[in-house]
Design a protein around this motif. Structure first.
Motif, PDB file in Angstrom:
ATOM      1  N   LEU A 161      43.157  35.714  35.728  1.00  0.00           N
ATOM      2  CA  LEU A 161      44.277  34.866  36.104  1.00  0.00           C
ATOM      3  C   LEU A 161      45.151  35.604  37.107  1.00  0.00           C
ATOM      4  CD1 LEU A 161      45.539  32.095  35.588  1.00  0.00           C
ATOM      5  CD2 LEU A 161      46.981  33.160  33.846  1.00  0.00           C
ATOM      6  N   HIS A 162      45.449  34.939  38.223  1.00  0.00           N
ATOM      7  CA  HIS A 162      46.242  35.529  39.296  1.00  0.00           C
ATOM      8  C   HIS A 162      47.521  34.731  39.500  1.00  0.00           C
ATOM      9  CE1 HIS A 162      43.062  38.213  41.111  1.00  0.00           C
ATOM     10  NE2 HIS A 162      42.338  37.453  40.296  1.00  0.00           N
ATOM     11  N   GLU A 163      48.629  35.419  39.689  1.00  0.00           N
ATOM     12  CA  GLU A 163      49.853  34.797  40.177  1.00  0.00           C
ATOM     13  C   GLU A 163      49.792  34.844  41.702  1.00  0.00           C
ATOM     14  OE1 GLU A 163      53.528  36.265  38.664  1.00  0.00           O
ATOM     15  OE2 GLU A 163      53.017  35.848  36.572  1.00  0.00           O
ATOM     16  N   ILE A 164      49.603  33.686  42.317  1.00  0.00           N
ATOM     17  CA  ILE A 164      49.438  33.662  43.774  1.00  0.00           C
ATOM     18  C   ILE A 164      50.772  33.468  44.489  1.00  0.00           C
ATOM     19  CG2 ILE A 164      47.064  32.847  43.601  1.00  0.00           C
ATOM     20  CD1 ILE A 164      48.087  30.039  44.401  1.00  0.00           C
ATOM     21  N   GLY A 165      51.836  33.257  43.735  1.00  0.00           N
ATOM     22  CA  GLY A 165      53.153  33.084  44.322  1.00  0.00           C
ATOM     23  C   GLY A 165      54.113  32.576  43.261  1.00  0.00           C
ATOM     24  N   HIS A 166      55.335  32.286  43.688  1.00  0.00           N
ATOM     25  CA  HIS A 166      56.353  31.738  42.797  1.00  0.00           C
ATOM     26  C   HIS A 166      57.019  30.544  43.478  1.00  0.00           C
ATOM     27  CE1 HIS A 166      55.774  35.639  40.880  1.00  0.00           C
ATOM     28  NE2 HIS A 166      56.231  35.066  39.773  1.00  0.00           N
ATOM     29  N   SER A 167      57.458  29.615  42.659  1.00  0.00           N
ATOM     30  CA  SER A 167      58.091  28.392  43.144  1.00  0.00           C
ATOM     31  C   SER A 167      59.530  28.655  43.568  1.00  0.00           C
ATOM     32  CB  SER A 167      58.072  27.348  42.037  1.00  0.00           C
ATOM     33  OG  SER A 167      58.884  27.790  40.949  1.00  0.00           O
ATOM     34  N   VAL A 168      60.170  27.623  44.089  1.00  0.00           N
ATOM     35  CA  VAL A 168      61.578  27.709  44.476  1.00  0.00           C
ATOM     36  C   VAL A 168      62.429  28.203  43.313  1.00  0.00           C
ATOM     37  CG1 VAL A 168      63.607  26.313  45.073  1.00  0.00           C
ATOM     38  CG2 VAL A 168      61.467  25.980  46.315  1.00  0.00           C
ATOM     39  N   GLU A 169      62.148  27.707  42.114  1.00  0.00           N
ATOM     40  CA  GLU A 169      62.926  28.070  40.931  1.00  0.00           C
ATOM     41  C   GLU A 169      62.364  29.276  40.180  1.00  0.00           C
ATOM     42  OE1 GLU A 169      64.744  23.593  40.052  1.00  0.00           O
ATOM     43  OE2 GLU A 169      63.123  24.354  38.763  1.00  0.00           O
ATOM     44  N   GLY A 170      61.374  29.946  40.785  1.00  0.00           N
ATOM     45  CA  GLY A 170      60.880  31.194  40.226  1.00  0.00           C
ATOM     46  C   GLY A 170      59.731  31.084  39.256  1.00  0.00           C
ATOM     47  N   ARG A 171      59.141  29.908  39.087  1.00  0.00           N
ATOM     48  CA  ARG A 171      58.003  29.777  38.182  1.00  0.00           C
ATOM     49  C   ARG A 171      56.740  30.333  38.852  1.00  0.00           C
ATOM     50  NH1 ARG A 171      60.999  25.056  37.205  1.00  0.00           N
ATOM     51  NH2 ARG A 171      61.566  24.828  34.999  1.00  0.00           N
ATOM     52  N   PRO A 172      55.847  30.943  38.073  1.00  0.00           N
ATOM     53  CA  PRO A 172      54.602  31.442  38.668  1.00  0.00           C
ATOM     54  C   PRO A 172      53.684  30.302  39.071  1.00  0.00           C
ATOM     55  CG  PRO A 172      54.553  31.691  36.281  1.00  0.00           C
ATOM     56  CD  PRO A 172      55.942  31.237  36.631  1.00  0.00           C
ATOM     57  N   ILE A 173      53.008  30.463  40.196  1.00  0.00           N
ATOM     58  CA  ILE A 173      51.952  29.552  40.622  1.00  0.00           C
ATOM     59  C   ILE A 173      50.648  30.283  40.336  1.00  0.00           C
ATOM     60  CG2 ILE A 173      50.948  28.268  42.548  1.00  0.00           C
ATOM     61  CD1 ILE A 173      53.799  28.378  43.809  1.00  0.00           C
ATOM     62  N   LEU A 174      49.825  29.701  39.488  1.00  0.00           N
ATOM     63  CA  LEU A 174      48.699  30.406  38.897  1.00  0.00           C
ATOM     64  C   LEU A 174      47.369  29.876  39.414  1.00  0.00           C
ATOM     65  CD1 LEU A 174      50.051  30.395  35.242  1.00  0.00           C
ATOM     66  CD2 LEU A 174      50.111  32.312  36.850  1.00  0.00           C
ATOM     67  N   ALA A 175      46.434  30.801  39.594  1.00  0.00           N
ATOM     68  CA  ALA A 175      45.068  30.435  39.969  1.00  0.00           C
ATOM     69  C   ALA A 175      44.102  31.251  39.119  1.00  0.00           C
ATOM     70  CB  ALA A 175      44.822  30.692  41.450  1.00  0.00           C
ATOM     71  N   LEU A 176      43.132  30.577  38.535  1.00  0.00           N
ATOM     72  CA  LEU A 176      42.097  31.237  37.746  1.00  0.00           C
ATOM     73  C   LEU A 176      40.895  31.506  38.637  1.00  0.00           C
ATOM     74  CD1 LEU A 176      41.634  32.000  34.695  1.00  0.00           C
ATOM     75  CD2 LEU A 176      40.260  29.913  34.564  1.00  0.00           C
ATOM     76  N   ARG A 177      40.501  32.782  38.715  1.00  0.00           N
ATOM     77  CA  ARG A 177      39.302  33.152  39.471  1.00  0.00           C
ATOM     78  C   ARG A 177      38.136  33.259  38.502  1.00  0.00           C
ATOM     79  NH1 ARG A 177      35.582  36.817  40.665  1.00  0.00           N
ATOM     80  NH2 ARG A 177      36.240  38.021  38.842  1.00  0.00           N
ATOM     81  N   LEU A 178      37.059  32.545  38.786  1.00  0.00           N
ATOM     82  CA  LEU A 178      35.869  32.570  37.953  1.00  0.00           C
ATOM     83  C   LEU A 178      34.706  33.138  38.752  1.00  0.00           C
ATOM     84  CD1 LEU A 178      36.262  29.016  36.374  1.00  0.00           C
ATOM     85  CD2 LEU A 178      36.760  31.200  35.270  1.00  0.00           C
ATOM     86  N   GLY A 179      34.025  34.125  38.205  1.00  0.00           N
ATOM     87  CA  GLY A 179      32.885  34.727  38.872  1.00  0.00           C
ATOM     88  C   GLY A 179      32.586  36.078  38.259  1.00  0.00           C
ATOM     89  N   GLU A 180      31.312  36.468  38.302  1.00  0.00           N
ATOM     90  CA  GLU A 180      30.911  37.736  37.693  1.00  0.00           C
ATOM     91  C   GLU A 180      31.209  38.941  38.570  1.00  0.00           C
ATOM     92  OE1 GLU A 180      26.913  37.755  36.299  1.00  0.00           O
ATOM     93  OE2 GLU A 180      27.179  35.965  35.039  1.00  0.00           O
ATOM     94  N   ARG A 181      31.236  38.735  39.875  1.00  0.00           N
ATOM     95  CA  ARG A 181      31.478  39.878  40.764  1.00  0.00           C
ATOM     96  C   ARG A 181      32.565  39.532  41.757  1.00  0.00           C
ATOM     97  NH1 ARG A 181      28.191  39.643  45.607  1.00  0.00           N
ATOM     98  NH2 ARG A 181      26.986  37.710  45.703  1.00  0.00           N
ATOM     99  N   ARG A 182      33.335  40.545  42.112  1.00  0.00           N
ATOM    100  CA  ARG A 182      34.434  40.360  43.036  1.00  0.00           C
ATOM    101  C   ARG A 182      33.977  40.651  44.460  1.00  0.00           C
ATOM    102  NH1 ARG A 182      35.347  41.997  38.371  1.00  0.00           N
ATOM    103  NH2 ARG A 182      37.097  41.362  37.069  1.00  0.00           N
ATOM    104  N   GLY A 183      34.616  39.995  45.387  1.00  0.00           N
ATOM    105  CA  GLY A 183      34.318  40.271  46.786  1.00  0.00           C
ATOM    106  C   GLY A 183      33.146  39.500  47.348  1.00  0.00           C
ATOM    107  N   SER A 184      32.672  38.485  46.638  1.00  0.00           N
ATOM    108  CA  SER A 184      31.602  37.654  47.171  1.00  0.00           C
ATOM    109  C   SER A 184      32.094  36.927  48.422  1.00  0.00           C
ATOM    110  CB  SER A 184      31.175  36.626  46.127  1.00  0.00           C
ATOM    111  OG  SER A 184      30.332  35.649  46.703  1.00  0.00           O
TER     112      SER A 184
END
Length: 380
Positions: free
Chosen positions: A101-124
Protein backbone atom coordinates in the motif's frame (compact mmCIF):
# COMPACT_ATOMS: atom_id res chain seq x y z
CA UNK A 1 -33.60 28.16 -3.61
CA UNK A 2 -34.97 24.65 -4.15
CA UNK A 3 -33.26 22.50 -6.76
CA UNK A 4 -35.08 20.15 -9.08
CA UNK A 5 -34.17 17.26 -11.34
CA UNK A 6 -35.62 17.94 -14.76
CA UNK A 7 -35.96 16.37 -18.18
CA UNK A 8 -35.21 18.86 -20.95
CA UNK A 9 -36.37 18.44 -24.55
CA UNK A 10 -36.49 20.68 -27.58
CA UNK A 11 -38.43 20.76 -30.82
CA UNK A 12 -36.95 24.06 -31.96
CA UNK A 13 -33.97 24.37 -34.28
CA UNK A 14 -33.11 27.57 -32.42
CA UNK A 15 -32.68 25.65 -29.17
CA UNK A 16 -30.91 22.36 -29.94
CA UNK A 17 -30.12 20.05 -27.04
CA UNK A 18 -26.42 20.18 -27.85
CA UNK A 19 -26.50 23.88 -27.07
CA UNK A 20 -27.29 23.11 -23.43
CA UNK A 21 -23.61 22.43 -22.87
CA UNK A 22 -22.61 25.88 -24.13
CA UNK A 23 -25.21 27.92 -22.23
CA UNK A 24 -23.42 29.68 -19.32
CA UNK A 25 -26.01 28.76 -16.69
CA UNK A 26 -23.89 26.57 -14.45
CA UNK A 27 -26.12 23.56 -15.14
CA UNK A 28 -25.37 20.24 -13.41
CA UNK A 29 -25.82 18.00 -16.46
CA UNK A 30 -26.48 14.37 -15.54
CA UNK A 31 -27.47 12.83 -18.87
CA UNK A 32 -27.37 14.00 -22.48
CA UNK A 33 -29.22 11.89 -25.02
CA UNK A 34 -30.15 12.63 -28.65
CA UNK A 35 -33.75 13.39 -27.67
CA UNK A 36 -33.50 14.66 -24.09
CA UNK A 37 -31.23 15.74 -21.25
CA UNK A 38 -31.50 15.19 -17.51
CA UNK A 39 -30.02 17.78 -15.20
CA UNK A 40 -30.22 19.31 -11.77
CA UNK A 41 -31.13 22.99 -11.71
CA UNK A 42 -32.55 25.59 -9.42
CA UNK A 43 -35.88 27.20 -10.22
CA UNK A 44 -34.28 30.26 -11.84
CA UNK A 45 -32.19 28.10 -14.16
CA UNK A 46 -35.23 26.03 -15.13
CA UNK A 47 -37.18 29.21 -15.90
CA UNK A 48 -34.32 30.51 -18.05
CA UNK A 49 -34.31 27.30 -20.05
CA UNK A 50 -38.05 27.58 -20.67
CA UNK A 51 -37.63 31.19 -21.76
CA UNK A 52 -35.00 30.05 -24.27
CA UNK A 53 -37.45 27.64 -25.91
CA UNK A 54 -36.72 24.37 -24.12
CA UNK A 55 -39.43 22.16 -22.68
CA UNK A 56 -38.63 21.50 -19.03
CA UNK A 57 -40.38 18.64 -17.24
CA UNK A 58 -39.80 18.31 -13.51
CA UNK A 59 -38.94 14.72 -12.66
CA UNK A 60 -38.23 15.12 -8.97
CA UNK A 61 -37.41 17.68 -6.36
CA UNK A 62 -33.80 17.03 -5.41
CA UNK A 63 -34.92 16.71 -1.81
CA UNK A 64 -37.41 13.94 -2.60
CA UNK A 65 -34.81 12.19 -4.78
CA UNK A 66 -32.47 12.12 -1.80
CA UNK A 67 -35.25 10.96 0.51
CA UNK A 68 -36.02 8.01 -1.76
CA UNK A 69 -32.49 6.94 -2.64
CA UNK A 70 -30.07 8.31 -0.02
CA UNK A 71 -31.55 6.21 2.75
CA UNK A 72 -29.72 4.92 5.79
CA UNK A 73 -29.65 1.42 4.30
CA UNK A 74 -28.11 2.82 1.09
CA UNK A 75 -24.99 3.79 3.04
CA UNK A 76 -24.44 0.22 4.26
CA UNK A 77 -21.96 -1.60 2.09
CA UNK A 78 -20.17 1.50 0.82
CA UNK A 79 -16.76 2.54 2.10
CA UNK A 80 -15.88 5.71 3.90
CA UNK A 81 -12.35 7.06 3.46
CA UNK A 82 -11.44 5.49 6.81
CA UNK A 83 -12.91 2.04 6.17
CA UNK A 84 -11.35 1.97 2.69
CA UNK A 85 -7.93 2.70 4.20
CA UNK A 86 -8.45 -0.03 6.79
CA UNK A 87 -9.47 -2.58 4.17
CA UNK A 88 -6.64 -1.69 1.79
CA UNK A 89 -4.12 -1.93 4.65
CA UNK A 90 -5.55 -5.31 5.60
CA UNK A 91 -5.15 -6.57 2.05
CA UNK A 92 -1.53 -5.43 2.00
CA UNK A 93 -0.72 -6.74 5.50
CA UNK A 94 -2.24 -10.14 4.78
CA UNK A 95 -0.51 -10.55 1.41
CA UNK A 96 2.94 -8.94 1.69
CA UNK A 97 4.42 -11.13 -1.02
CA UNK A 98 2.24 -9.54 -3.70
CA UNK A 99 0.70 -6.38 -2.22
CA UNK A 100 2.04 -3.02 -1.04
CA UNK A 101 0.00 0.00 0.00
CA UNK A 102 1.39 3.38 -1.08
CA UNK A 103 0.41 6.89 -0.07
CA UNK A 104 0.67 8.64 -3.43
CA UNK A 105 -0.30 12.05 -2.05
CA UNK A 106 -2.61 13.91 0.31
CA UNK A 107 -5.87 15.74 -0.28
CA UNK A 108 -6.63 19.41 0.34
CA UNK A 109 -7.75 18.50 3.87
CA UNK A 110 -4.76 16.23 4.48
CA UNK A 111 -6.29 12.79 3.92
CA UNK A 112 -4.01 10.16 2.35
CA UNK A 113 -4.64 9.19 -1.27
CA UNK A 114 -3.90 5.49 -1.40
CA UNK A 115 -2.88 3.10 -4.16
CA UNK A 116 -2.41 -0.65 -3.79
CA UNK A 117 0.42 -2.10 -5.87
CA UNK A 118 -0.06 -5.75 -6.80
CA UNK A 119 2.75 -7.83 -8.29
CA UNK A 120 5.45 -10.30 -7.32
CA UNK A 121 8.40 -8.23 -8.51
CA UNK A 122 9.13 -4.54 -8.43
CA UNK A 123 10.37 -2.52 -11.34
CA UNK A 124 8.54 -4.39 -14.10
CA UNK A 125 8.09 -2.45 -17.32
CA UNK A 126 4.54 -3.84 -17.63
CA UNK A 127 2.10 -1.91 -15.48
CA UNK A 128 -1.59 -1.03 -15.55
CA UNK A 129 -3.61 1.35 -13.36
CA UNK A 130 -7.21 1.55 -12.18
CA UNK A 131 -8.56 4.73 -10.58
CA UNK A 132 -11.84 5.51 -8.80
CA UNK A 133 -13.84 8.35 -7.28
CA UNK A 134 -12.63 11.53 -8.92
CA UNK A 135 -16.19 12.75 -8.30
CA UNK A 136 -17.32 12.63 -4.69
CA UNK A 137 -20.93 11.54 -5.21
CA UNK A 138 -20.02 8.53 -7.39
CA UNK A 139 -19.75 6.01 -4.56
CA UNK A 140 -19.92 2.91 -6.76
CA UNK A 141 -16.71 4.11 -8.46
CA UNK A 142 -14.90 3.34 -5.18
CA UNK A 143 -16.34 -0.13 -4.77
CA UNK A 144 -15.60 -1.60 -8.20
CA UNK A 145 -11.83 -0.91 -8.15
CA UNK A 146 -11.63 -2.02 -4.50
CA UNK A 147 -13.41 -5.29 -5.34
CA UNK A 148 -11.05 -5.70 -8.28
CA UNK A 149 -8.06 -5.46 -5.92
CA UNK A 150 -9.70 -7.93 -3.53
CA UNK A 151 -10.45 -10.30 -6.41
CA UNK A 152 -6.89 -10.20 -7.73
CA UNK A 153 -5.49 -11.00 -4.30
CA UNK A 154 -7.95 -13.85 -3.79
CA UNK A 155 -7.04 -15.39 -7.16
CA UNK A 156 -3.30 -14.72 -7.06
CA UNK A 157 -2.43 -18.42 -7.13
CA UNK A 158 -4.44 -19.24 -10.27
CA UNK A 159 -3.96 -18.18 -13.88
CA UNK A 160 -4.44 -15.74 -15.47
CA UNK A 161 -3.98 -13.62 -12.32
CA UNK A 162 -0.86 -15.53 -11.25
CA UNK A 163 0.74 -14.90 -14.62
CA UNK A 164 -0.16 -11.19 -14.51
CA UNK A 165 1.34 -10.77 -11.05
CA UNK A 166 4.50 -12.60 -12.12
CA UNK A 167 4.77 -10.59 -15.32
CA UNK A 168 3.91 -7.07 -14.20
CA UNK A 169 2.22 -4.74 -11.73
CA UNK A 170 -1.41 -3.73 -11.24
CA UNK A 171 -2.02 -0.49 -9.34
CA UNK A 172 -5.44 0.30 -7.87
CA UNK A 173 -6.33 3.73 -6.40
CA UNK A 174 -10.04 3.50 -5.49
CA UNK A 175 -10.57 6.98 -3.99
CA UNK A 176 -8.82 9.94 -5.65
CA UNK A 177 -11.15 12.44 -3.93
CA UNK A 178 -11.38 11.44 -0.24
CA UNK A 179 -12.38 14.91 1.04
CA UNK A 180 -15.30 15.23 -1.35
CA UNK A 181 -16.36 11.67 -0.66
CA UNK A 182 -16.41 12.29 3.08
CA UNK A 183 -18.41 15.47 2.53
CA UNK A 184 -21.08 13.48 0.66
CA UNK A 185 -21.54 11.41 3.81
CA UNK A 186 -22.71 14.46 5.78
CA UNK A 187 -26.40 15.49 5.89
CA UNK A 188 -27.65 17.33 2.82
CA UNK A 189 -24.46 16.95 0.79
CA UNK A 190 -24.87 13.56 -0.91
CA UNK A 191 -24.72 15.08 -4.42
CA UNK A 192 -21.47 17.02 -3.93
CA UNK A 193 -19.15 16.45 -6.93
CA UNK A 194 -15.90 18.40 -6.53
CA UNK A 195 -12.99 18.35 -4.09
CA UNK A 196 -13.00 20.70 -1.09
CA UNK A 197 -10.66 23.45 -2.27
CA UNK A 198 -11.68 26.89 -0.98
CA UNK A 199 -11.70 29.16 -4.02
CA UNK A 200 -10.72 32.81 -3.91
CA UNK A 201 -14.29 33.99 -4.46
CA UNK A 202 -15.59 32.08 -1.45
CA UNK A 203 -16.98 29.12 -3.35
CA UNK A 204 -15.69 25.62 -2.75
CA UNK A 205 -14.34 22.93 -5.00
CA UNK A 206 -12.56 22.04 -8.21
CA UNK A 207 -13.69 19.26 -10.55
CA UNK A 208 -10.68 16.95 -10.39
CA UNK A 209 -11.60 15.34 -13.70
CA UNK A 210 -11.22 18.69 -15.46
CA UNK A 211 -7.89 19.56 -13.79
CA UNK A 212 -5.47 17.40 -15.79
CA UNK A 213 -2.92 19.06 -18.04
CA UNK A 214 -3.72 17.88 -21.55
CA UNK A 215 -5.87 20.52 -23.28
CA UNK A 216 -6.73 21.91 -19.85
CA UNK A 217 -8.89 25.04 -20.00
CA UNK A 218 -9.41 24.98 -23.76
CA UNK A 219 -13.20 24.84 -23.30
CA UNK A 220 -15.34 27.18 -21.22
CA UNK A 221 -18.76 25.57 -21.24
CA UNK A 222 -21.09 24.02 -18.70
CA UNK A 223 -19.23 20.69 -18.83
CA UNK A 224 -15.77 22.31 -18.42
CA UNK A 225 -16.37 25.62 -16.68
CA UNK A 226 -14.06 28.46 -15.66
CA UNK A 227 -16.62 29.70 -13.10
CA UNK A 228 -15.58 28.55 -9.59
CA UNK A 229 -19.15 28.01 -8.36
CA UNK A 230 -19.95 25.58 -11.17
CA UNK A 231 -19.92 21.81 -10.74
CA UNK A 232 -17.33 21.36 -13.50
CA UNK A 233 -14.93 24.15 -12.46
CA UNK A 234 -11.58 23.35 -14.07
CA UNK A 235 -9.50 25.07 -11.40
CA UNK A 236 -7.20 28.10 -11.63
CA UNK A 237 -4.54 26.17 -13.56
CA UNK A 238 -3.76 22.63 -14.67
CA UNK A 239 -2.85 20.35 -11.77
CA UNK A 240 -3.73 23.04 -9.25
CA UNK A 241 -5.11 20.37 -6.90
CA UNK A 242 -3.08 18.00 -4.73
CA UNK A 243 -5.36 15.11 -5.71
CA UNK A 244 -4.75 15.47 -9.46
CA UNK A 245 -1.04 16.05 -8.79
CA UNK A 246 -0.92 12.77 -6.85
CA UNK A 247 -2.24 10.92 -9.92
CA UNK A 248 0.08 12.91 -12.21
CA UNK A 249 3.13 11.97 -10.17
CA UNK A 250 2.13 8.31 -9.86
CA UNK A 251 1.67 8.02 -13.63
CA UNK A 252 4.99 9.79 -14.28
CA UNK A 253 6.86 7.47 -11.90
CA UNK A 254 5.29 4.20 -12.98
CA UNK A 255 4.91 4.71 -16.75
CA UNK A 256 1.74 2.64 -17.00
CA UNK A 257 0.93 0.85 -20.22
CA UNK A 258 -2.79 1.56 -19.76
CA UNK A 259 -5.13 3.44 -17.43
CA UNK A 260 -8.81 2.81 -16.68
CA UNK A 261 -10.81 5.14 -14.46
CA UNK A 262 -14.25 4.40 -13.00
CA UNK A 263 -17.10 6.91 -12.76
CA UNK A 264 -20.88 6.78 -12.54
CA UNK A 265 -23.45 6.80 -13.89
CA UNK A 266 -24.75 5.99 -17.44
CA UNK A 267 -23.28 2.57 -18.34
CA UNK A 268 -20.74 3.74 -20.88
CA UNK A 269 -17.23 2.78 -21.97
CA UNK A 270 -15.51 5.96 -23.11
CA UNK A 271 -12.21 6.52 -24.87
CA UNK A 272 -10.46 9.71 -26.11
CA UNK A 273 -11.01 12.30 -27.20
CA UNK A 274 -13.23 14.29 -24.87
CA UNK A 275 -12.03 17.77 -25.80
CA UNK A 276 -12.91 17.45 -29.49
CA UNK A 277 -15.37 15.63 -31.73
CA UNK A 278 -12.49 14.64 -34.00
CA UNK A 279 -11.37 11.02 -33.65
CA UNK A 280 -7.87 9.97 -32.65
CA UNK A 281 -5.63 10.66 -35.64
CA UNK A 282 -3.44 7.60 -35.25
CA UNK A 283 -5.56 4.90 -36.83
CA UNK A 284 -3.76 2.07 -35.00
CA UNK A 285 -4.42 3.69 -31.63
CA UNK A 286 -8.00 4.51 -32.59
CA UNK A 287 -8.70 0.95 -33.70
CA UNK A 288 -7.06 -0.49 -30.57
CA UNK A 289 -9.23 1.52 -28.18
CA UNK A 290 -12.41 1.23 -30.22
CA UNK A 291 -12.04 -2.54 -30.50
CA UNK A 292 -11.10 -3.03 -26.85
CA UNK A 293 -14.07 -0.90 -25.76
CA UNK A 294 -16.31 -3.09 -27.91
CA UNK A 295 -14.83 -6.23 -26.36
CA UNK A 296 -15.44 -4.86 -22.86
CA UNK A 297 -19.01 -3.97 -23.81
CA UNK A 298 -19.69 -7.55 -24.91
CA UNK A 299 -18.03 -9.04 -21.83
CA UNK A 300 -20.12 -6.88 -19.50
CA UNK A 301 -23.34 -7.75 -21.31
CA UNK A 302 -22.52 -11.44 -21.01
CA UNK A 303 -22.77 -11.43 -17.20
CA UNK A 304 -26.15 -9.93 -16.27
CA UNK A 305 -27.35 -8.69 -19.65
CA UNK A 306 -26.66 -5.01 -18.91
CA UNK A 307 -25.86 -2.75 -21.87
CA UNK A 308 -22.83 -0.49 -21.57
CA UNK A 309 -22.36 1.64 -24.69
CA UNK A 310 -18.84 1.98 -26.09
CA UNK A 311 -18.14 5.36 -27.70
CA UNK A 312 -15.75 8.27 -28.00
CA UNK A 313 -15.95 10.41 -24.87
CA UNK A 314 -17.04 13.62 -26.61
CA UNK A 315 -20.20 11.89 -27.88
CA UNK A 316 -21.47 12.03 -24.30
CA UNK A 317 -20.52 15.71 -24.03
CA UNK A 318 -17.29 17.67 -24.53
CA UNK A 319 -14.79 17.91 -21.68
CA UNK A 320 -11.29 19.36 -21.44
CA UNK A 321 -8.70 18.34 -18.88
CA UNK A 322 -10.03 14.90 -18.06
CA UNK A 323 -7.96 11.92 -16.96
CA UNK A 324 -8.10 9.75 -20.06
CA UNK A 325 -7.42 12.55 -22.54
CA UNK A 326 -4.34 13.32 -20.44
CA UNK A 327 -3.01 9.76 -20.09
CA UNK A 328 -3.45 9.12 -23.80
CA UNK A 329 -2.40 12.60 -24.94
CA UNK A 330 0.72 12.72 -22.76
CA UNK A 331 1.71 9.05 -22.59
CA UNK A 332 0.12 7.46 -25.67
CA UNK A 333 -1.37 4.52 -23.73
CA UNK A 334 -4.83 2.93 -23.96
CA UNK A 335 -7.09 4.99 -21.70
CA UNK A 336 -10.73 4.42 -20.76
CA UNK A 337 -13.45 5.82 -18.56
CA UNK A 338 -16.11 3.33 -17.51
CA UNK A 339 -19.37 4.89 -16.36
CA UNK A 340 -20.93 2.31 -14.07
CA UNK A 341 -24.53 1.52 -13.08
CA UNK A 342 -27.27 2.64 -13.27
CA UNK A 343 -28.42 3.69 -16.73
CA UNK A 344 -30.59 6.61 -15.61
CA UNK A 345 -31.51 8.99 -12.81
CA UNK A 346 -34.85 7.24 -12.38
CA UNK A 347 -32.94 4.10 -11.34
CA UNK A 348 -31.01 6.00 -8.69
CA UNK A 349 -28.49 7.94 -10.73
CA UNK A 350 -25.54 8.78 -8.52
CA UNK A 351 -27.15 7.00 -5.58
CA UNK A 352 -26.95 3.37 -6.59
CA UNK A 353 -28.76 1.12 -4.10
CA UNK A 354 -26.21 -0.86 -2.11
CA UNK A 355 -27.78 -4.12 -3.26
CA UNK A 356 -26.42 -3.42 -6.73
CA UNK A 357 -22.76 -3.15 -5.69
CA UNK A 358 -22.11 -6.85 -6.16
CA UNK A 359 -23.82 -7.31 -9.55
CA UNK A 360 -22.20 -4.12 -10.82
CA UNK A 361 -18.81 -5.51 -9.84
CA UNK A 362 -19.60 -8.95 -11.27
CA UNK A 363 -20.41 -7.57 -14.71
CA UNK A 364 -17.33 -5.35 -14.75
CA UNK A 365 -14.92 -8.07 -13.62
CA UNK A 366 -14.38 -9.72 -17.04
CA UNK A 367 -13.92 -6.31 -18.70
CA UNK A 368 -11.33 -5.29 -16.11
CA UNK A 369 -9.55 -8.60 -16.60
CA UNK A 370 -9.60 -8.12 -20.37
CA UNK A 371 -8.01 -4.69 -19.94
CA UNK A 372 -5.30 -6.08 -17.66
CA UNK A 373 -4.57 -8.87 -20.10
CA UNK A 374 -4.46 -6.46 -23.03
CA UNK A 375 -1.89 -4.24 -21.31
CA UNK A 376 0.28 -6.79 -19.52
CA UNK A 377 0.31 -9.43 -22.25
CA UNK A 378 0.99 -7.04 -25.13
CA UNK A 379 4.09 -8.08 -27.12
CA UNK A 380 7.15 -6.08 -26.10
Amino acid sequence: MASVIVRVTSTSARSPLARLVAIPLGLDLWELHPDHAVLQADEAQASRLEAMGYAVEQLRLSESYLTDFATESAVTGYHSAQTLEEDLRQLADDNPEIAELHEIGHSVEGRPILALRLGERRGSSRKVAFLGCHHAREWISVEVPFLLAEDLVANASADPVREWLQRGEIWVAPMVNPDGHEFTRTPGNRLWRKNRRRNRDGTVGVDLNRNYGYMWGTLDIDTSSHTPADETYVGPRAFSEPESRAVRDLVARQAFGGVLTYHSYSQLILYPWGYTDEPIVDETDHREMRDLAGDMQRLIAGVHGETYTAQQSSRLYPTAGDTTDWTYGEYDVPSFTVELRPASALEGGFILPAGQIQPCWEENRPAAHAFIGHVLEKPA
